[in-house]
Design a protein around this motif. Sequence first.
Motif, PDB file in Angstrom:
ATOM      1  N   VAL A   1      -6.797   3.659   3.547  1.00 41.93           N
ATOM      2  CA  VAL A   1      -6.909   2.848   2.330  1.00 41.93           C
ATOM      3  C   VAL A   1      -5.526   2.411   1.852  1.00 41.93           C
ATOM      4  CG1 VAL A   1      -7.519   2.947  -0.133  1.00 41.93           C
ATOM      5  CG2 VAL A   1      -9.145   3.731   1.588  1.00 41.93           C
ATOM      6  N   TYR A   2      -4.562   3.321   1.905  1.00 38.61           N
ATOM      7  CA  TYR A   2      -3.217   2.973   1.453  1.00 38.61           C
ATOM      8  C   TYR A   2      -2.612   1.858   2.311  1.00 38.61           C
ATOM      9  CZ  TYR A   2       1.570   3.278  -0.151  1.00 38.61           C
ATOM     10  OH  TYR A   2       2.812   2.965  -0.670  1.00 38.61           O
ATOM     11  N   LYS A   3      -2.854   1.880   3.604  1.00 39.18           N
ATOM     12  CA  LYS A   3      -2.349   0.807   4.473  1.00 39.18           C
ATOM     13  C   LYS A   3      -2.921  -0.549   4.058  1.00 39.18           C
ATOM     14  CE  LYS A   3      -1.550   3.731   8.478  1.00 39.18           C
ATOM     15  NZ  LYS A   3      -2.039   4.170   9.784  1.00 39.18           N
ATOM     16  N   LYS A   4      -4.191  -0.566   3.641  1.00 39.09           N
ATOM     17  CA  LYS A   4      -4.799  -1.814   3.148  1.00 39.09           C
ATOM     18  C   LYS A   4      -4.212  -2.217   1.814  1.00 39.09           C
ATOM     19  CE  LYS A   4      -9.157  -1.039   5.522  1.00 39.09           C
ATOM     20  NZ  LYS A   4     -10.563  -0.662   5.401  1.00 39.09           N
ATOM     21  N   ILE A   5      -3.956  -1.254   0.958  1.00 38.72           N
ATOM     22  CA  ILE A   5      -3.382  -1.524  -0.363  1.00 38.72           C
ATOM     23  C   ILE A   5      -2.019  -2.189  -0.217  1.00 38.72           C
ATOM     24  CG2 ILE A   5      -2.336  -0.364  -2.367  1.00 38.72           C
ATOM     25  CD1 ILE A   5      -4.737   1.604  -2.247  1.00 38.72           C
ATOM     26  N   VAL A   6      -1.222  -1.689   0.702  1.00 34.12           N
ATOM     27  CA  VAL A   6       0.127  -2.227   0.912  1.00 34.12           C
ATOM     28  C   VAL A   6       0.076  -3.710   1.285  1.00 34.12           C
ATOM     29  CG1 VAL A   6       2.146  -2.081   2.438  1.00 34.12           C
ATOM     30  CG2 VAL A   6       1.171  -0.004   1.444  1.00 34.12           C
ATOM     31  N   LYS A   7      -0.982  -4.136   1.964  1.00 35.58           N
ATOM     32  CA  LYS A   7      -1.113  -5.531   2.393  1.00 35.58           C
ATOM     33  C   LYS A   7      -1.837  -6.411   1.368  1.00 35.58           C
ATOM     34  CE  LYS A   7      -1.203  -4.197   7.223  1.00 35.58           C
ATOM     35  NZ  LYS A   7      -1.997  -4.088   8.435  1.00 35.58           N
ATOM     36  N   ASP A   8      -2.343  -5.830   0.293  1.00 33.63           N
ATOM     37  CA  ASP A   8      -3.141  -6.559  -0.696  1.00 33.63           C
ATOM     38  C   ASP A   8      -2.259  -7.557  -1.464  1.00 33.63           C
ATOM     39  OD1 ASP A   8      -4.622  -7.299  -3.070  1.00 33.63           O
ATOM     40  OD2 ASP A   8      -5.914  -5.578  -2.698  1.00 33.63           O
ATOM     41  N   PRO A   9      -2.628  -8.840  -1.499  1.00 37.33           N
ATOM     42  CA  PRO A   9      -1.796  -9.860  -2.154  1.00 37.33           C
ATOM     43  C   PRO A   9      -1.867  -9.843  -3.683  1.00 37.33           C
ATOM     44  CG  PRO A   9      -3.785 -10.870  -1.294  1.00 37.33           C
ATOM     45  CD  PRO A   9      -3.793  -9.425  -0.831  1.00 37.33           C
ATOM     46  N   ARG A  10      -2.675  -8.963  -4.281  1.00 41.94           N
ATOM     47  CA  ARG A  10      -2.788  -8.921  -5.743  1.00 41.94           C
ATOM     48  C   ARG A  10      -1.635  -8.182  -6.408  1.00 41.94           C
ATOM     49  NH1 ARG A  10      -9.067  -7.161  -5.527  1.00 41.94           N
ATOM     50  NH2 ARG A  10      -8.165  -5.983  -3.809  1.00 41.94           N
ATOM     51  N   HIS A  11      -0.747  -7.638  -5.588  1.00 41.99           N
ATOM     52  CA  HIS A  11       0.414  -6.943  -6.150  1.00 41.99           C
ATOM     53  C   HIS A  11       1.565  -6.951  -5.152  1.00 41.99           C
ATOM     54  CE1 HIS A  11      -0.925  -2.770  -4.417  1.00 41.99           C
ATOM     55  NE2 HIS A  11      -1.153  -3.737  -3.587  1.00 41.99           N
ATOM     56  N   SER A  12       2.737  -6.588  -5.664  1.00 40.92           N
ATOM     57  CA  SER A  12       3.937  -6.550  -4.830  1.00 40.92           C
ATOM     58  C   SER A  12       4.792  -5.362  -5.277  1.00 40.92           C
ATOM     59  CB  SER A  12       4.726  -7.858  -4.978  1.00 40.92           C
ATOM     60  OG  SER A  12       5.175  -8.002  -6.317  1.00 40.92           O
ATOM     61  N   ASP A  13       5.926  -5.205  -4.646  1.00 39.63           N
ATOM     62  CA  ASP A  13       6.899  -4.163  -4.998  1.00 39.63           C
ATOM     63  C   ASP A  13       6.228  -2.789  -5.082  1.00 39.63           C
ATOM     64  OD1 ASP A  13       9.353  -3.078  -5.529  1.00 39.63           O
ATOM     65  OD2 ASP A  13       9.392  -3.661  -7.634  1.00 39.63           O
ATOM     66  N   ILE A  14       5.538  -2.420  -4.023  1.00 39.88           N
ATOM     67  CA  ILE A  14       4.805  -1.163  -3.982  1.00 39.88           C
ATOM     68  C   ILE A  14       5.789  -0.027  -3.713  1.00 39.88           C
ATOM     69  CG2 ILE A  14       2.999   0.112  -2.769  1.00 39.88           C
ATOM     70  CD1 ILE A  14       1.917  -2.812  -2.084  1.00 39.88           C
ATOM     71  N   ARG A  15       5.722   0.993  -4.577  1.00 43.52           N
ATOM     72  CA  ARG A  15       6.635   2.138  -4.467  1.00 43.52           C
ATOM     73  C   ARG A  15       5.828   3.427  -4.401  1.00 43.52           C
ATOM     74  NH1 ARG A  15      11.948   0.713  -7.562  1.00 43.52           N
ATOM     75  NH2 ARG A  15      11.868  -1.547  -7.377  1.00 43.52           N
ATOM     76  N   LEU A  16       5.866   4.079  -3.265  1.00 49.46           N
ATOM     77  CA  LEU A  16       5.176   5.347  -3.099  1.00 49.46           C
ATOM     78  C   LEU A  16       5.991   6.430  -3.806  1.00 49.46           C
ATOM     79  CD1 LEU A  16       2.781   6.851  -1.822  1.00 49.46           C
ATOM     80  CD2 LEU A  16       4.225   7.198   0.206  1.00 49.46           C
ATOM     81  N   LEU A  17       5.384   7.070  -4.797  1.00 50.54           N
ATOM     82  CA  LEU A  17       6.078   8.082  -5.586  1.00 50.54           C
ATOM     83  C   LEU A  17       5.783   9.495  -5.106  1.00 50.54           C
ATOM     84  CD1 LEU A  17       5.356   6.676  -9.164  1.00 50.54           C
ATOM     85  CD2 LEU A  17       7.362   6.258  -7.722  1.00 50.54           C
ATOM     86  N   VAL A  18       4.528   9.729  -4.698  1.00 54.18           N
ATOM     87  CA  VAL A  18       4.112  11.077  -4.307  1.00 54.18           C
ATOM     88  C   VAL A  18       3.230  10.984  -3.069  1.00 54.18           C
ATOM     89  CG1 VAL A  18       2.728  13.089  -4.985  1.00 54.18           C
ATOM     90  CG2 VAL A  18       4.158  11.934  -6.684  1.00 54.18           C
ATOM     91  N   SER A  19       3.494  11.849  -2.128  1.00 53.18           N
ATOM     92  CA  SER A  19       2.624  12.053  -0.972  1.00 53.18           C
ATOM     93  C   SER A  19       2.603  13.552  -0.755  1.00 53.18           C
ATOM     94  CB  SER A  19       3.171  11.329   0.261  1.00 53.18           C
ATOM     95  OG  SER A  19       2.365  11.615   1.387  1.00 53.18           O
ATOM     96  N   GLU A  20       1.458  14.179  -1.067  1.00 53.31           N
ATOM     97  CA  GLU A  20       1.396  15.632  -0.995  1.00 53.31           C
ATOM     98  C   GLU A  20       0.020  16.086  -0.546  1.00 53.31           C
ATOM     99  OE1 GLU A  20       2.388  16.875  -4.967  1.00 53.31           O
ATOM    100  OE2 GLU A  20       0.508  16.178  -5.811  1.00 53.31           O
ATOM    101  N   THR A  21      -0.017  17.249   0.059  1.00 51.56           N
ATOM    102  CA  THR A  21      -1.310  17.840   0.390  1.00 51.56           C
ATOM    103  C   THR A  21      -1.680  18.785  -0.742  1.00 51.56           C
ATOM    104  OG1 THR A  21      -0.232  19.593   1.644  1.00 51.56           O
ATOM    105  CG2 THR A  21      -0.983  17.672   2.875  1.00 51.56           C
TER     106      THR A  21
END
Length: 159
Positions: free
Chosen positions: A60-80
């Motif tokens: 889902v995140y890979k699709k979000i990154v390509k979504d044209p409804r937003h830009s300047d995507i910054r991943l803040l947290v990636s945790e298990t």
Amino acid sequence: MLRLIYTSVQVPGFDRLAFEQLCEQASQNNRNLGIEGLLLCNGMEFMQCLEGPREAVSSVYKKIVKDPRHSDIRLLVSETTEEPMFEKWSMVGLGTRPQSALSGESIAYTLLDHRVYRPWKSLGLGAADLIYEYAKVKAELEKAGEMSLLSKVFEVYQP
């Protein structure tokens, strides 16, 4: 379980109707994938938390990154994690109300603070703290049976 939190900048012209439609679409997709989360919108930016099976969240995140409804995507947290923060929320959208509309609502200031109205990009990694705080608010409101209080502060989109 994987938890991701990111911020992004909305494209010009993205309005409340588009936000509502986005939440509905995300909720349906996420429910099918076993993903839960929260999507915050302050009229300029998004902040989202996605939680669920690692492969599903990554996809889902890979699709979000390509979504044209937003830009300047910054991943803040990636945790298990083993503990979901937004259990049973396939995707709830919370859109901030204008600050002027909140001036008479005392409850607003127990749920919010000035960071909601500042550009999240300027908060850096500290922006993720808002997600953690809203998870605590959600848990407390659920325990008290007062989830309706969220609508005093936010426009709530929960399909």
